[in-house]
Motif scaffolding. Structure first.
Motif, PDB file in Angstrom:
ATOM      1  N   ILE A  40       0.846  -1.201   0.000  1.00 22.37           N
ATOM      2  CA  ILE A  40       0.000   0.000   0.000  1.00 22.37           C
ATOM      3  C   ILE A  40       0.878   1.246   0.000  1.00 22.37           C
ATOM      4  CG2 ILE A  40      -1.666   1.337   1.347  1.00 22.37           C
ATOM      5  CD1 ILE A  40      -2.814  -1.396   2.284  1.00 22.37           C
ATOM      6  N   CYS A  41       1.921   1.229   0.829  1.00 24.33           N
ATOM      7  CA  CYS A  41       2.869   2.357   0.869  1.00 24.33           C
ATOM      8  C   CYS A  41       3.543   2.527  -0.484  1.00 24.33           C
ATOM      9  CB  CYS A  41       3.900   2.114   1.968  1.00 24.33           C
ATOM     10  SG  CYS A  41       5.206   3.362   2.045  1.00 24.33           S
ATOM     11  N   HIS A  54      15.126  10.405  -4.693  1.00 21.02           N
ATOM     12  CA  HIS A  54      15.758   9.171  -4.223  1.00 21.02           C
ATOM     13  C   HIS A  54      15.805   9.102  -2.701  1.00 21.02           C
ATOM     14  CE1 HIS A  54      16.743   8.365  -8.344  1.00 21.02           C
ATOM     15  NE2 HIS A  54      17.471   9.466  -8.438  1.00 21.02           N
ATOM     16  N   SER A  55      16.056  10.227  -2.051  1.00 21.47           N
ATOM     17  CA  SER A  55      16.115  10.240  -0.585  1.00 21.47           C
ATOM     18  C   SER A  55      14.765   9.904   0.027  1.00 21.47           C
ATOM     19  CB  SER A  55      16.583  11.609  -0.090  1.00 21.47           C
ATOM     20  OG  SER A  55      17.900  11.871  -0.505  1.00 21.47           O
ATOM     21  N   TRP A  56      13.706  10.358  -0.599  1.00 24.92           N
ATOM     22  CA  TRP A  56      12.347  10.055  -0.128  1.00 24.92           C
ATOM     23  C   TRP A  56      12.082   8.554  -0.173  1.00 24.92           C
ATOM     24  CZ3 TRP A  56       8.063  11.526   2.287  1.00 24.92           C
ATOM     25  CH2 TRP A  56       6.846  10.899   1.980  1.00 24.92           C
ATOM     26  N   ARG A  57      12.437   7.924  -1.298  1.00 29.45           N
ATOM     27  CA  ARG A  57      12.187   6.486  -1.416  1.00 29.45           C
ATOM     28  C   ARG A  57      13.092   5.692  -0.480  1.00 29.45           C
ATOM     29  NH1 ARG A  57      11.263   8.545  -6.526  1.00 29.45           N
ATOM     30  NH2 ARG A  57      13.453   8.300  -7.162  1.00 29.45           N
ATOM     31  N   SER A  58      14.317   6.154  -0.282  1.00 32.62           N
ATOM     32  CA  SER A  58      15.190   5.484   0.695  1.00 32.62           C
ATOM     33  C   SER A  58      14.605   5.587   2.098  1.00 32.62           C
ATOM     34  CB  SER A  58      16.591   6.110   0.666  1.00 32.62           C
ATOM     35  OG  SER A  58      17.291   5.752  -0.499  1.00 32.62           O
ATOM     36  N   MET A  59      14.017   6.743   2.416  1.00 31.54           N
ATOM     37  CA  MET A  59      13.396   6.914   3.720  1.00 31.54           C
ATOM     38  C   MET A  59      12.226   5.943   3.894  1.00 31.54           C
ATOM     39  SD  MET A  59      11.216  10.068   5.293  1.00 31.54           S
ATOM     40  CE  MET A  59       9.847   9.553   4.274  1.00 31.54           C
ATOM     41  N   LEU A  60      11.394   5.795   2.867  1.00 33.22           N
ATOM     42  CA  LEU A  60      10.268   4.867   2.949  1.00 33.22           C
ATOM     43  C   LEU A  60      10.754   3.440   3.155  1.00 33.22           C
ATOM     44  CD1 LEU A  60       7.974   6.222   0.074  1.00 33.22           C
ATOM     45  CD2 LEU A  60       7.661   6.536   2.546  1.00 33.22           C
ATOM     46  N   LEU A  61      11.800   3.065   2.436  1.00 31.42           N
ATOM     47  CA  LEU A  61      12.351   1.723   2.615  1.00 31.42           C
ATOM     48  C   LEU A  61      12.895   1.534   4.029  1.00 31.42           C
ATOM     49  CD1 LEU A  61      14.119   1.418  -0.852  1.00 31.42           C
ATOM     50  CD2 LEU A  61      12.252  -0.032  -0.037  1.00 31.42           C
ATOM     51  N   TYR A  75      14.692   3.942  -8.156  1.00 29.01           N
ATOM     52  CA  TYR A  75      13.754   4.693  -8.976  1.00 29.01           C
ATOM     53  C   TYR A  75      12.313   4.275  -8.676  1.00 29.01           C
ATOM     54  CZ  TYR A  75      17.535   6.912 -11.430  1.00 29.01           C
ATOM     55  OH  TYR A  75      18.636   7.696 -11.716  1.00 29.01           O
ATOM     56  N   PRO A  76      11.335   5.139  -8.998  1.00 25.13           N
ATOM     57  CA  PRO A  76       9.950   4.891  -8.567  1.00 25.13           C
ATOM     58  C   PRO A  76       9.330   3.627  -9.131  1.00 25.13           C
ATOM     59  CG  PRO A  76      10.073   6.813 -10.022  1.00 25.13           C
ATOM     60  CD  PRO A  76      11.466   6.455  -9.654  1.00 25.13           C
ATOM     61  N   GLY A  77       9.835   3.136 -10.270  1.00 26.16           N
ATOM     62  CA  GLY A  77       9.280   1.917 -10.840  1.00 26.16           C
ATOM     63  C   GLY A  77       9.941   0.654 -10.332  1.00 26.16           C
ATOM     64  N   SER A  78      10.901   0.770  -9.412  1.00 28.56           N
ATOM     65  CA  SER A  78      11.552  -0.421  -8.856  1.00 28.56           C
ATOM     66  C   SER A  78      10.649  -1.062  -7.805  1.00 28.56           C
ATOM     67  CB  SER A  78      12.902  -0.048  -8.231  1.00 28.56           C
ATOM     68  OG  SER A  78      12.730   0.894  -7.183  1.00 28.56           O
ATOM     69  N   LYS A  79      10.786  -2.376  -7.648  1.00 27.89           N
ATOM     70  CA  LYS A  79       9.961  -3.112  -6.690  1.00 27.89           C
ATOM     71  C   LYS A  79      10.855  -3.913  -5.748  1.00 27.89           C
ATOM     72  CE  LYS A  79       5.826  -3.724  -9.546  1.00 27.89           C
ATOM     73  NZ  LYS A  79       4.908  -4.727 -10.129  1.00 27.89           N
ATOM     74  N   ILE A  80      10.559  -3.806  -4.470  1.00 24.58           N
ATOM     75  CA  ILE A  80      11.278  -4.568  -3.441  1.00 24.58           C
ATOM     76  C   ILE A  80      10.238  -5.364  -2.678  1.00 24.58           C
ATOM     77  CG2 ILE A  80      12.726  -4.473  -1.374  1.00 24.58           C
ATOM     78  CD1 ILE A  80      12.726  -1.661  -3.973  1.00 24.58           C
ATOM     79  N   TRP A  81      10.372  -6.679  -2.654  1.00 25.57           N
ATOM     80  CA  TRP A  81       9.354  -7.548  -2.071  1.00 25.57           C
ATOM     81  C   TRP A  81       9.277  -7.368  -0.562  1.00 25.57           C
ATOM     82  CZ3 TRP A  81       8.803 -12.040   0.970  1.00 25.57           C
ATOM     83  CH2 TRP A  81       7.624 -12.772   0.761  1.00 25.57           C
ATOM     84  N   ALA A  82      10.422  -7.327   0.105  1.00 29.50           N
ATOM     85  CA  ALA A  82      10.455  -7.210   1.565  1.00 29.50           C
ATOM     86  C   ALA A  82      11.563  -6.250   1.977  1.00 29.50           C
ATOM     87  CB  ALA A  82      10.677  -8.570   2.226  1.00 29.50           C
ATOM     88  N   PRO A  83      11.248  -4.978   2.207  1.00 24.29           N
ATOM     89  CA  PRO A  83      12.286  -4.009   2.568  1.00 24.29           C
ATOM     90  C   PRO A  83      13.110  -4.424   3.779  1.00 24.29           C
ATOM     91  CG  PRO A  83      10.249  -2.878   2.045  1.00 24.29           C
ATOM     92  CD  PRO A  83       9.926  -4.356   2.068  1.00 24.29           C
ATOM     93  N   TRP A  84      12.503  -5.124   4.730  1.00 24.31           N
ATOM     94  CA  TRP A  84      13.221  -5.515   5.950  1.00 24.31           C
ATOM     95  C   TRP A  84      14.320  -6.532   5.655  1.00 24.31           C
ATOM     96  CZ3 TRP A  84       8.061  -5.678   5.018  1.00 24.31           C
ATOM     97  CH2 TRP A  84       7.502  -6.910   4.650  1.00 24.31           C
ATOM     98  N   ASN A  85      14.353  -7.104   4.465  1.00 23.25           N
ATOM     99  CA  ASN A  85      15.426  -8.021   4.068  1.00 23.25           C
ATOM    100  C   ASN A  85      16.396  -7.379   3.078  1.00 23.25           C
ATOM    101  OD1 ASN A  85      14.672 -10.247   5.615  1.00 23.25           O
ATOM    102  ND2 ASN A  85      13.243 -10.985   4.075  1.00 23.25           N
ATOM    103  N   LEU A  86      16.344  -6.061   2.955  1.00 20.69           N
ATOM    104  CA  LEU A  86      17.196  -5.334   2.005  1.00 20.69           C
ATOM    105  C   LEU A  86      18.320  -4.644   2.756  1.00 20.69           C
ATOM    106  CD1 LEU A  86      17.531  -4.342  -0.984  1.00 20.69           C
ATOM    107  CD2 LEU A  86      16.164  -2.342  -0.301  1.00 20.69           C
TER     108      LEU A  86
END
Length: 200
Positions: A40-41, A54-61, A75-86
């Motif tokens: 959802i986020c 980029h800093s905004w998306r890093s903050m969300l992650l 970039y905004p079109g990138s997808k990360i399945w589980a940020p807590w494992n990044l």
């Protein structure tokens, strides 16, 4: 290097969860709620953010548990399945359409690049087991490695420092440091100049 199995769904999800083992969930309800919240986020705040943010998306992650070094460019079109494992060092880049499927921890070294449309797959299923459980592997994408556009890295594959996986190639085995690979399955085509040697 042997694959580093991090998670076997058969060891975490009870067999009686579903009569048909193919209908058994691979993860706990807590994990699924976390992923729903993250999705959802991603949809409302990450995906629609302007490209330079980029800093905004890093903050969300980071809010969802990712470890992000300075100057990461997701970039905004990138997808990360589980940020807590990044886990990212500095200056890691993930282009539009890049997808990081990381049910287990995935480490990206300094200046690692995942180009547009590339896919890094951190899990598979045990097809020799009737229950078909999900198996997730810890993975490392080394510093200065480059996963080129539309290339795929298979489950448990370790990408060495400075390795290059060429356009639309498929890595099913570990990639040696400072080596260029191409094809499906990817094979070594040449060595890459080890420019970091002069900086050490």
């Amino acid at each position: 290097m042997a694959k580093q199995l991090h998670y076997n769904a058969a060891e975490h999800i009870a067999a009686d969860t579903a009569e048909d083992p193919y209908l058994r969930p691979a993860f706990s309800i807590q994990n699924r709620i976390m992923r729903l919240t993250w999705n959802i986020c991603w949809l409302l705040l990450y995906r629609i953010s302007p490209r330079p943010f980029h800093s905004w998306r890093s903050m969300l992650l980071r809010l969802f548990g990712a470890q992000m070094g300075p100057n990461c460019h997701f970039y905004p079109g990138s997808k990360i399945w589980a940020p807590w494992n990044l886990i990212c060092a500095d200056q890691v880049t993930a282009g539009d359409g890049a997808e990081i499927y990381n049910p287990a921890p995935m480490h990206f070294g300094s200046h690692a690049i995942v180009s547009q449309g590339a896919y890094i797959c951190g899990a598979t299923h045990d097809f020799d087991d009737r229950a078909f459980p999900l198996l997730a592997y810890s993975m490392v994408i080394g510093s200065y490695a480059w996963i080129c556009a539309r290339a795929c890295v298979g489950p448990g594959v370790q990408v060495g420092e400075g390795a290059v996986l060429g356009l639309a190639s498929v890595a099913s085995r570990d990639l040696e440091p400072w080596t260029v690979y191409a094809g499906a399955p990817a094979v070594k085509v040449k060595d890459r100049k080890q420019f970091l040697q002069n900086e050490r």
